[in-house]
Write a protein that holds these residues in place. Structure first.
Motif, PDB file in Angstrom:
ATOM      1  N   LYS A  45       0.881  -1.247   0.152  1.00  0.00           N
ATOM      2  CA  LYS A  45       0.434   0.377  -0.139  1.00  0.00           C
ATOM      3  C   LYS A  45       0.701   0.914   0.152  1.00  0.00           C
ATOM      4  O   LYS A  45       0.307   2.520  -0.703  1.00  0.00           O
ATOM      5  N   LYS A  49       2.362   5.221  -3.271  1.00  0.00           N
ATOM      6  CA  LYS A  49       2.495   6.844  -2.689  1.00  0.00           C
ATOM      7  C   LYS A  49       3.738   7.217  -1.819  1.00  0.00           C
ATOM      8  O   LYS A  49       3.551   7.736  -1.207  1.00  0.00           O
ATOM      9  N   TRP A  50       4.885   6.334  -2.591  1.00  0.00           N
ATOM     10  CA  TRP A  50       5.557   6.014  -1.637  1.00  0.00           C
ATOM     11  C   TRP A  50       7.087   7.846  -2.233  1.00  0.00           C
ATOM     12  O   TRP A  50       7.602   8.728  -1.566  1.00  0.00           O
ATOM     13  N   ARG A  51       6.456   8.162  -3.330  1.00  0.00           N
ATOM     14  CA  ARG A  51       6.970   9.533  -4.130  1.00  0.00           C
ATOM     15  C   ARG A  51       6.417  11.050  -2.682  1.00  0.00           C
ATOM     16  O   ARG A  51       7.521  11.949  -2.462  1.00  0.00           O
ATOM     17  N   ARG A  52       5.048  10.599  -2.772  1.00  0.00           N
ATOM     18  CA  ARG A  52       4.680  11.984  -0.806  1.00  0.00           C
ATOM     19  C   ARG A  52       4.884  11.528   0.156  1.00  0.00           C
ATOM     20  O   ARG A  52       5.176  11.867   0.947  1.00  0.00           O
ATOM     21  N   ILE A  53       4.718   9.884   0.439  1.00  0.00           N
ATOM     22  CA  ILE A  53       5.104  10.245   2.335  1.00  0.00           C
ATOM     23  C   ILE A  53       6.617   9.731   2.162  1.00  0.00           C
ATOM     24  O   ILE A  53       7.235   9.824   3.198  1.00  0.00           O
ATOM     25  N   THR A  66      -0.469   3.031   8.504  1.00  0.00           N
ATOM     26  CA  THR A  66      -1.149   2.095   8.121  1.00  0.00           C
ATOM     27  C   THR A  66      -1.923   0.297   8.210  1.00  0.00           C
ATOM     28  O   THR A  66      -1.789  -0.016   7.382  1.00  0.00           O
TER      29      THR A  66
END
Length: 171
Positions: A45, A49-53, A66
């Motif tokens: 999960k 979204k890692w670029r933002r996280i 999460t």
């Protein structure tokens, strides 16, 4: 760990998977395979979204939240389709510590509802504040306090006479 590249994600996963796995083991009552699945689903999960996280100040906190929410989501899905059985698989060997006490506590946690188990693990194993748990589980601080108190009472009732004997044997 500032950045959102694939290499940053791999580094994050390598660095923090062990801590996340320990929490997953507690949430799954010592089911190592279930904990591995929970960790993998959580990392799955996070990756898209890692670029933002990866640019967040505390990406581990996001990952931890999460993980807990994924666990609760799994429990809601399972509750409608799982059936009890008398055939219980053998448990894997436990690492260090008092194995009898650990097994007793894990068995006791397994008897609790998933939400109660999550509250106890976060409050007393992870040593998080009431406010942190409330934020993670989308509850009010008062609800966390009440749920903690009731879950501890249920755990004491489940463990019955087992816990005092184990506590005395630890000398």
């Amino acid at each position: 760990m500032a950045g959102g590249s694939d290499a940053d994600f791999r580094e994050f996963a390598a660095t923090h998977s062990r801590r996340l796995f320990r929490t997953a083991c507690l949430l799954t009552s010592g089911d190592w395979h279930g904990a591995e699945d929970l960790l993998q689903e959580t990392l799955g999960k996070l990756y898209p979204k890692w670029r933002r996280i990866g640019r967040m100040e505390w990406p581990f906190a996001y990952a931890h939240t999460t993980l807990v929410r994924t666990y609760l989501e799994q429990q809601r899905r399972k509750s409608s389709g799982e059936r009890a059985t008398d055939n219980v698989p053998e448990r894997a060997a436990r690492p260090t510590g008092d194995p009898e006490l650990r097994l007793t506590l894990l068995d006791g946690l397994a008897e609790l509802a998933p939400g109660d188990r999550a509250v106890l693990v976060l409050r007393y194993w992870e040593d998080r504040s009431v406010e942190q748990v409330a934020e993670m589980l989308h509850l009010s601080a008062g609800a966390v306090r009440v749920r903690s108190h009731r879950a501890l009472d249920r755990l004491r009732a489940v463990l019955g006479d087992q816990l005092p004997g184990l506590a005395l044997d630890r000398s």
